[in-house]
Design an enzyme around this catalytic site. Structure first.
Site, PDB file in Angstrom:
ATOM      1  N   HIS A   1     -11.552  -4.413   8.980  1.00 13.98           N
ATOM      2  CA  HIS A   1     -11.845  -4.173   7.670  1.00 13.98           C
ATOM      3  C   HIS A   1     -13.248  -3.326   7.525  1.00 13.98           C
ATOM      4  O   HIS A   1     -13.797  -3.347   6.584  1.00 13.98           O
ATOM      5  CB  HIS A   1     -12.435  -5.612   6.912  1.00 13.98           C
ATOM      6  CG  HIS A   1     -10.945  -6.353   6.223  1.00 13.98           C
ATOM      7  ND1 HIS A   1     -10.114  -6.744   7.110  1.00 13.98           N
ATOM      8  CD2 HIS A   1     -10.837  -6.513   4.989  1.00 13.98           C
ATOM      9  CE1 HIS A   1      -9.081  -7.131   6.341  1.00 13.98           C
ATOM     10  NE2 HIS A   1      -9.516  -7.329   5.083  1.00 13.98           N
TER      11      HIS A   1
ATOM     12  N   GLU B   1       0.799  -1.333   0.026  1.00 14.83           N
ATOM     13  CA  GLU B   1      -0.086  -0.120  -0.080  1.00 14.83           C
ATOM     14  C   GLU B   1       0.707   1.231  -0.198  1.00 14.83           C
ATOM     15  O   GLU B   1       0.599   2.236  -0.756  1.00 14.83           O
ATOM     16  CB  GLU B   1      -0.844   0.003   1.141  1.00 14.83           C
ATOM     17  CG  GLU B   1      -2.268  -1.077   1.049  1.00 14.83           C
ATOM     18  CD  GLU B   1      -1.917  -2.665   1.258  1.00 14.83           C
ATOM     19  OE1 GLU B   1      -0.749  -2.656   1.773  1.00 14.83           O
ATOM     20  OE2 GLU B   1      -2.526  -3.136   1.046  1.00 14.83           O
TER      21      GLU B   1
END
Ligand SMILES: Cc1ncc(C[n+]2csc(CCOP(=O)(O)OP(=O)(O)O)c2C)c(N)n1
Ligand SMILES: [Mg+2]
Length: 819
Positions: A595, A528
């Protein structure tokens, strides 16, 4: 297609061993006489001059930091001074073989690299070009004081210009390269191929690969060098950058005409120390930095360890590695051994190393050693060398003097208007290059385009819900905006995890694989930091990038890139850089604590980012179109809950044609007179449900306003609504504590104090970790919670029995519990 890269059991399960080839260590053995067969005496003298100038440049900073004066100039320098005294040979060697088309990125300790690169570029540019650059750069603002003080030849003026611009940048002067807004650790000057340096150590490790990517995708000449400290090699983003830069696909899947592997050289300035920690023997385990390349790819990054105390050894290596990169065989890693004889900063007490060690290196000083060799070879006499060195030093001193003079070199005056204009260019750019955008196949025949053409562009027709499969939804809206810009801007690329064949984890990109060649849409490694960093580097070079984070929860993995890189460079460059990056961030649910968190508040807190969170297809398309037409960094939040959602608010549904929605304008989704509900994110739909109940059960008319944008934000429509209703509830799915709506509530209180019948009330998710899907109803705000809050804190609802407790005592109790 990756499907063509067949993974066969008999191949991957067959017996064998992994062979490594040896990595050369200090292999260079040429004499000055050898060098004279390929370099002129002038070259050898230039190297000497450059090193002398850099040494003097930093010596002066050291002196003023420690003593407050140098020669006849008294000056207090408040800012940082990370000097690289002793490392001049490594810097000059790195830059000598590079031209203006070769771009360097660096670190907090890069004064020497900047100057060396500028000196090398000046030698390669003719007078007209140099004068053009100096006169046009910031409309001649940096050049004016220099040209007033020196009317010599263009090359002489250019040397002074660079020294002056760098000093002024370090001393926070308006006449610095970036108006003094970047300062010592961020200084750069793109016309000479000097790209941003980074105070976040290792920061260039994830950004520079994006610059190399730009060169490949847009067929630009030259290579990229990422100068990185040895201790910073431990940083995750550096490893991610190396991973990103060495992906196989550049050579296996991309059009070979683009040139193959990324043209990037990771150049480790291996000076044996972090601030005080010692990678070799203490904080790392590789001993020789070059060793880390061994496992990265079969070419072992063409790694070498070179003697950075000898500028000629470094030049030799850079020249050879540049060839490798231009042949498309990159990336490359160099371990350039050097040593800083000064402290990390002038206040450093050097407690971490011995006097003996310092003396050993001081006696092997690279500048003195080079002088001895040159003089011994007869290229120049010692006196000639000393005269050349003195001339270089005097030039540096004069530019220091000019930069220290507040009348000749004033500071910028900051005000909100100016800073806003620097943080956000507010520019529009239909395209960032004139060539034809590369598309594969006829867009009209694209399977996704055809599928969308058959859909109904609203959630309801004549009061009847359109079946899910037939509804033009939020992911279609995002797709349309992306496709429009892909077809308009040839520089635009998109990448992230599972972006290509999979079609993006939530199928937003489905159809783009058929529409775009590999280099415009590709799968990134699960890195990321490198995904966002590469987008930043790509934009610094002048391209438009769309990067994707699969879940907002992964923002932490790209923390530095999102918090420090993406937002800050437009302002730190004083508008020299644009940052046309859209970072798509999907907010999840149902997958538990790691999440399902809405981190929009966190991002909105960071100055320099535009932040939007559209929750209708109409808003998503309009806002994404605006983001992709602009040149500012936009973090574009999307809700996984709403990808299937059709348009419920816009009469006529989502237009097929192109339209934009200005970033920063809230949208009234339902009009009312008794109460305002301000929402951000999917809570819009919760608020709409609550509004219906308020109307039906209590005859109250609620106005619902969706922010759509978090920053910038126009408070005018919010204030207008609240002035009308006198009461305001704010709802989002971010956890209540610290949610962005707390800021909105506080601001609305200030703006509308006299019109409010009660203090604004914020309802968010509980201040907990997100629980599993089965328990989410106890975590995310439900319509009933909004009614509870209204009843308890804004306006009593006759006969209403709240399902949750929001008394003052309960709020205090929970806060004490930390939830
Ligand atoms: C991410 C980050 N962590 C820590 C620091 C503080 N810091 C500044 S310089 C430095 C040492 C860096 O060492 P190295 O990469 O070897 O570069 P050198 O200073 O030796 O040139 C540290 C830890 C920082 N600026 N950024
Ligand atoms: Mg170091």
């Amino acid at each position: 297609m990756t499907k063509d890269l067949l993974i066969k059991p008999e191949n991957v399960l067959s017996q064998g061993s992994i062979e490594f080839t040896s990595i050369p260590v200090n292999a260079y053995r040429r004499t000055i006489a050898d060098e004279l067969s390929r370099r002129s005496p002038q070259d050898l003298t230039d190297i000497w001059r450059d090193m002398c100038a850099i040494r003097e440049f930093e010596h002066i900073i050291n002196e003023i930091k420690i003593k407050g004066s140098y020669r006849d100039v008294t000056y207090q320098h408040a800012g940082p001074a990370h000097l690289s005294l002793g490392q001049e040979a490594a810097a000059v060697g790195m830059a000598f073989a590079l031209g203006p088309d070769d771009h360097i990125f660096g670190s907090h300790r890069s004064h020497g690299e900047i100057l060396a690169k500028a000196f090398a570029a000046i030698r390669r540019l003719d007078d007209d070009r140099l004068l053009h650059i100096m006169r046009s750069y910031r409309n001649g603002r940096v050049f004016a004081p220099v040209s007033r003080a020196c009317d010599g030849p263009a090359a002489e003026q250019a040397l002074r210009f660079v020294l002056y611009g760098a000093y002024c940048e370090i001393f926070a002067r308006d006449t610095g390269f970036n108006r003094g807004l970047g300062g010592s650790m961020h200084a750069f000057f793109r016309p000479f191929g000097i790209y941003p340096n980074n105070a976040i150590v290792g920061g260039s490790g994830s950004i520079a690969p994006g610059a190399a990517l730009f060169k490949r995708v847009n067929r630009r000449p030259g290579i990229v060098v990422a100068n990185i400290g040895d201790a910073s090699l431990s940083c995750g983003p550096v490893w991610e950058g190396i991973t990103f830069a060495s992906m196989d696909q550049y050579r296996t899947l991309w059009d070979q005409a683009l040139g193959g592997g990324l043209p990037i050289l990771f150049n480790v300035m291996d000076n044996f120390y972090g601030m005080g920690g010692q990678p070799d023997g203490e904080t790392m385990g590789c001993r020789l930095i070059a060793r880390i390349a061994a496992g990265v790819n079969p070419e072992e990054l063409h790694a070498e360890r070179v003697n950075g105390e000898d500028p000629l050894a470094v030049i030799d290596a850079i020249e050879r590695k540049k060839e490798v990169l231009l042949e498309g065989r990159g990336p490359v890693l160099l371990d350039t051994v050097t040593y800083r004889t000064c402290g990390h900063s002038p206040s450093d007490a050097s407690t971490y190393r011995s006097r003996e060690e310092l003396e050993l290196w001081e006696s092997a000083d690279p500048i003195s050693a080079y002088r001895e060799r040159l003089a011994a070879s007869g290229v120049l006499t010692g006196d000639e060398l000393d005269a050349a060195g003195a001339e270089a030093r005097e030039r540096v001193y004069q530019m220091f003097r000019l930069a220290a003079d507040l009348d000749a070199s004033p500071r910028i005056g900051l005000d909100s208007e100016l800073v806003s204009g620097l943080m956000f260019s507010g520019r529009r750019a239909e395209k960032l290059d004139d060539r034809e955008p590369e598309l594969t196949g006829d867009l009209a025949a694209n399977p996704r385009v055809r599928q969308i053409a058959a859909k109904v562009r609203a959630a309801e027709v004549d009061g009847a819900a359109v079946p899910k499969m037939k509804t033009f939804n939020t992911r279609d809206a995002i797709f349309e905006a992306l496709l429009h810009r892909f077809a308009a801007d040839p520089t635009m690329i998109a990448f992230g995890e599972e972006n290509r064949d999979w079609g993006g984890a939530f199928a937003v990109y489905r159809g783009l694989t058929e529409a775009l060649p590999y280099h415009r849409l590709f799968n990134a490694p699960i890195s990321e930091a490198a995904i966002v960093g590469a987008a930043v580097g790509y934009a610094m070079e002048g391209g438009r990038a769309v990067a994707e984070l699969m879940y907002a929860d992964f923002l932490g993995r790209a923390g530095d890139e999102v918090l420090n890189q993406l937002p800050k460079w437009q302002a730190m460059s004083a508008g020299e850089l644009i940052m046309p990056v859209v970072l798509r961030v999907s907010v999840g649910d149902k997958y538990g604590a790691q999440h399902s968190q809405d981190f929009s508040s966190l991002v909105a807190h960071v100055p320099g980012l535009k932040v939007v969170f559209p929750v209708t297809p109409y808003d998503a398309k309009g806002l994404l179109n605006a983001a992709l037409a602009g040149t500012d960094p936009v973090v574009f939040f999307e809700s996984q809950r709403l990808y299937d959602m059709g348009e419920r608010f816009e009469a006529g549904g989502v237009p097929e044609g192109y339209y934009e929605i200005e970033i920063g304008l809230p949208s009234v989704k339902r009009t009312g007179t008794d109460l305002t509900i301000i929402t951000v994110g999917p809570a819009l739909y919760t608020a709409m449900d609550a509004a219906v109940q308020l109307q039906e059960l209590f005859g109250l008319s609620a106005e619902v306003v969706d922010l759509r944008s978090l920053n910038p934000l126009s408070y005018q429509p919010l204030a207008e609504s609240v002035r009308k209703t006198g009461r305001v509830l704010l709802a989002s799915e971010a956890v209540e504590r610290g949610s962005f709506l707390q800021t909105v509530a506080a601001t609305v209180s200030q703006l509308c104090f006299d019109d409010l019948d009660a203090p604004p009330v914020v309802v968010g998710a509980r201040n907990w970790i997100t629980p599993p899907a089965e328990l989410e109803q106890m975590f995310f705000p439900q319509p009933g919670w909004l009614l509870d809050a209204i009843h308890e804190q804004l306006i009593p609802l006759p006969g209403y029995r709240p399902g949750t407790v929001r008394t003052a005592g309960e709020l205090v109790r929970r806060a004490r519990l930390g939830v």
